[in-house]
Design an enzyme around this catalytic site. Structure first.
Site, short mmCIF file in Angstrom:
data_model
loop_
_atom_site.label_atom_id
_atom_site.label_comp_id
_atom_site.label_asym_id
_atom_site.label_seq_id
_atom_site.Cartn_x
_atom_site.Cartn_y
_atom_site.Cartn_z
N LYS A 56 0.79 -1.24 0.00
CA LYS A 56 0.00 0.00 0.00
C LYS A 56 0.83 1.29 0.00
CE LYS A 56 -3.45 -1.03 -0.55
NZ LYS A 56 -3.86 -1.70 -1.83
N GLY A 58 2.20 2.45 -2.77
CA GLY A 58 2.18 3.04 -4.11
C GLY A 58 2.77 2.11 -5.17
N TRP A 61 1.01 2.26 -8.60
CA TRP A 61 1.34 3.55 -9.22
C TRP A 61 2.72 3.47 -9.88
CZ3 TRP A 61 1.60 8.68 -5.88
CH2 TRP A 61 1.55 9.77 -6.73
N HIS A 115 6.96 -7.57 -2.21
CA HIS A 115 6.82 -6.79 -0.97
C HIS A 115 7.82 -7.28 0.08
CE1 HIS A 115 3.30 -4.70 -2.31
NE2 HIS A 115 2.46 -5.70 -2.19
N ARG A 137 6.19 5.04 1.75
CA ARG A 137 5.09 5.99 2.05
C ARG A 137 5.08 6.22 3.55
NH1 ARG A 137 -1.29 4.90 0.36
NH2 ARG A 137 -1.91 7.09 0.49
N SER A 145 -4.17 3.02 4.64
CA SER A 145 -4.44 2.37 3.36
C SER A 145 -4.47 0.85 3.53
CB SER A 145 -3.37 2.78 2.35
OG SER A 145 -3.64 2.22 1.10
N PHE A 262 -9.95 -0.12 -4.37
CA PHE A 262 -8.49 -0.30 -4.41
C PHE A 262 -7.84 1.07 -4.59
CE2 PHE A 262 -4.33 -0.94 -6.11
CZ PHE A 262 -3.87 -2.07 -5.46
N LYS A 265 -8.25 6.77 -2.04
CA LYS A 265 -8.19 8.24 -1.96
C LYS A 265 -6.97 8.80 -2.66
CE LYS A 265 -11.01 9.47 1.96
NZ LYS A 265 -11.06 10.17 3.25
P1 A3P Z 1 -5.05 4.85 -0.56
O1 A3P Z 1 -5.65 3.61 0.03
O2 A3P Z 1 -4.50 5.77 0.49
O3 A3P Z 1 -5.96 5.56 -1.49
P2 A3P Z 1 -0.43 -0.30 -3.60
O4 A3P Z 1 -0.48 -0.15 -5.07
O5 A3P Z 1 0.95 -0.40 -3.03
O6 A3P Z 1 -1.35 -1.38 -3.14
O7 A3P Z 1 -0.95 1.08 -2.96
C1 A3P Z 1 -2.29 1.47 -3.08
C2 A3P Z 1 -2.38 2.91 -2.61
O8 A3P Z 1 -1.78 3.75 -3.61
C3 A3P Z 1 -3.81 3.37 -2.44
O9 A3P Z 1 -3.77 4.39 -1.44
C4 A3P Z 1 -4.08 3.95 -3.82
O10 A3P Z 1 -5.17 4.83 -3.89
C5 A3P Z 1 -2.75 4.68 -4.07
N1 A3P Z 1 -2.53 4.98 -5.48
C6 A3P Z 1 -2.60 4.16 -6.55
N2 A3P Z 1 -2.40 4.82 -7.69
C7 A3P Z 1 -2.19 6.11 -7.34
C8 A3P Z 1 -1.93 7.32 -8.08
N3 A3P Z 1 -1.87 7.32 -9.41
N4 A3P Z 1 -1.77 8.47 -7.39
C9 A3P Z 1 -1.84 8.48 -6.05
N5 A3P Z 1 -2.10 7.39 -5.29
C10 A3P Z 1 -2.27 6.22 -5.93
#
Ligand code: A3P
Length: 302
Positions: A56, A58, A61, A115, A137, A145, A262, A265
Site C-alpha cells: 500500500k 504506491g 502507481w 513486498h 510511504r 491504506s 483499491f 483516496k
Molecule cells: P489509498 O488507500 O491511500 O488511497 P499499492 O499499489 O501499493 O497497493 O498502494 C495502493 C495505494 O496507492 C492506495 O492508497 C491507492 O489509492 C494509491 N494509489 C494508486 N495509484 C495512485 C496514483 N496514481 N496516485 C496516487 N495514489 C495512488
C-alpha cells in the site's frame, strides 16, 4: 493480496481470510512458506527490474509509471492486461496461481514485483546486480491504506477495528511484517546496491520530477510531450478509472469495492481522518525510535 488470475477461475474458488506464518521472523502468507526454497533459489537475470514496496505504499502507481516509461509512453502497451498480470508478484501463491512460475516463464527483460523486506530478497538479485526501485510511504497513511485494503480484500487476514489493526501494524504483526524494518532496511541497502528509493509524498508533490528520476534510472530518454503523457496517464484520477490498473478485474468476492475501493483516496494526510491524537503521537514516538540514526524521514502532509 494482489491476484493474477482470470476472473472466471477465481469465481470457482472458495474465498477465505488468510492466516500468517513466520518466515525467518517475518509474517507472510502460509502458501509462501511452501514455495520458500524455490523462491530463495530464484534465478534473477541481470536485466531484471524489481519493484519493491511495503504493501500500500504506491506499488501499482510505480508499476504503471515503469510500464509507461519502458514503452515510451504507449498506453496501448499498458492496456494489454491487468497490472498484476503484466508484472509477476514473485512471492504470490494463490490456488492455481504462482507469481514465481509466471516470473520464470517470462521472457527478458522482466519487471517483477515484491513486498519482501530486504533480508528476504532472493540472493540472485544481488548477485546479478539487478536494478531495484523502492517506494516508501509515510507510516500513518500507509497504515490507513493497509487497514482499508484488509477490509476490502476478503483474503487478507481479518483486520479487526482500526484501533486493533493499528496496534498490529505498529507491532509488525501484519503481512510482510514491520513497516519500520521494511523502509529502514531498504533505505540502508540503497547505499550498497542499484536501488532508486522514492517516496509516495514526493510523487504526489511533483509527479513529473519523480517520473524523470525513474526514466534516468532506467536509462530511458523522455521527450517533454512523452513525459507529459506519462504524467497524465498515471494521475490518481486516470488510474482510478483505468480497468487495467485499478484492480476492478478482480472479482468482488475477493476485492469488494462496496467495502472500499483499491484506488481509494490517493492522498497524503488521510491519516488525520483516522488517527486519534494519542495514536498519532505514539506512532511518531515509535517512528523516531525505530528510524533513529538512519537519516530516513517522512512527510505526513504536503
Ligand atoms: P489509498 O488507500 O491511500 O488511497 P499499492 O499499489 O501499493 O497497493 O498502494 C495502493 C495505494 O496507492 C492506495 O492508497 C491507492 O489509492 C494509491 N494509489 C494508486 N495509484 C495512485 C496514483 N496514481 N496516485 C496516487 N495514489 C495512488
Amino acid at each position: 493480496m494482489d491476484r493474477g488470475s482470470r476472473k472466471e477461475d477465481v469465481e470457482l474458488i472458495p474465498i477465505q481470510r488468510s492466516t500468517l506464518v513466520d518466515i525467518k521472523g517475518v509474517p507472510l502468507f502460509g502458501p509462501t512458506l511452501e514455495i520458500w526454497d524455490p523462491l530463495w533459489g530464484f534465478k534473477a537475470r541481470p536485466d531484471d527490474l524489481l519493484i519493491c514496496t511495503y504493501p500500500k505504499a504506491g506499488t501499482t502507481w510505480l508499476q504503471e509509471i515503469v510500464e509507461m516509461v519502458q514503452s515510451g509512453g504507449d498506453p496501448q502497451k499498458c492496456a494489454r492486461a491487468p497490472i498484476y498480470t503484466r508484472i509477476p508478484f514473485i512471492e504470490l501463491v494463490h490456488h492455481i496461481l504462482s507469481g514465481l512460475k509466471d516470473a520464470e516463464a517470462m521472457p527478458s527483460p522482466r519487471t517483477l514485483k515484491t513486498h519482501l523486506p530486504v533480508q528476504l530478497i532472493p540472493p540472485s538479485f544481488w548477485e546479478q546486480n539487478c536494478k531495484i526501485i523502492y517506494v516508501a510511504r509515510n507510516g500513518k497513511d500507509n497504515a490507513v491504506s493497509y487497514f482499508h485494503f484488509h477490509r476490502m480484500d476478503q483474503e487478507m487476514p481479518e483486520p479487526g477495528t482500526w484501533d486493533q489493526f493499528l496496534e498490529d501494524f505498529i507491532a509488525g504483526k501484519v503481512a510482510w511484517g514491520s513497516w519500520f524494518d521494511h523502509v529502514r532496511g531498504w533505505w540502508e541497502a540503497k547505499d550498497h546496491h542499484r536501488i532508486l528509493y522514492l517516496f509516495y509524498e514526493d510523487m504526489k508533490e511533483d509527479l513529473a520530477r519523480e517520473i524523470r528520476k525513474v526514466a534516468q534510472f532506467l536509462d530511458v530518454e523522455l521527450s517533454a510531450p512523452i513525459l507529459n503523457k506519462i504524467v497524465q496517464h498515471t494521475t490518481f484520477a486516470n488510474m482510478k478509472t483505468n480497468p487495467m490498473a485499478n484492480y476492478s478485474t478482480v472479482p468482488p468476492s475477493v476485492m469488494d469495492p462496496a467495502v472500499s475501493s483499491f484506488m481509494r483516496k490517493g492522498t497524503v494526510g488521510d491519516w488525520k481522518e483516522h488517527f486519534t491524537v494519542s495514536q498519532s503521537e505514539h506512532l511518531d514516538k515509535v517512528c523516531a525510535q525505530e528510524l533513529e540514526g538512519s537519516g530516513l524521514t517522512f512527510r505526513t502532509e504536503l
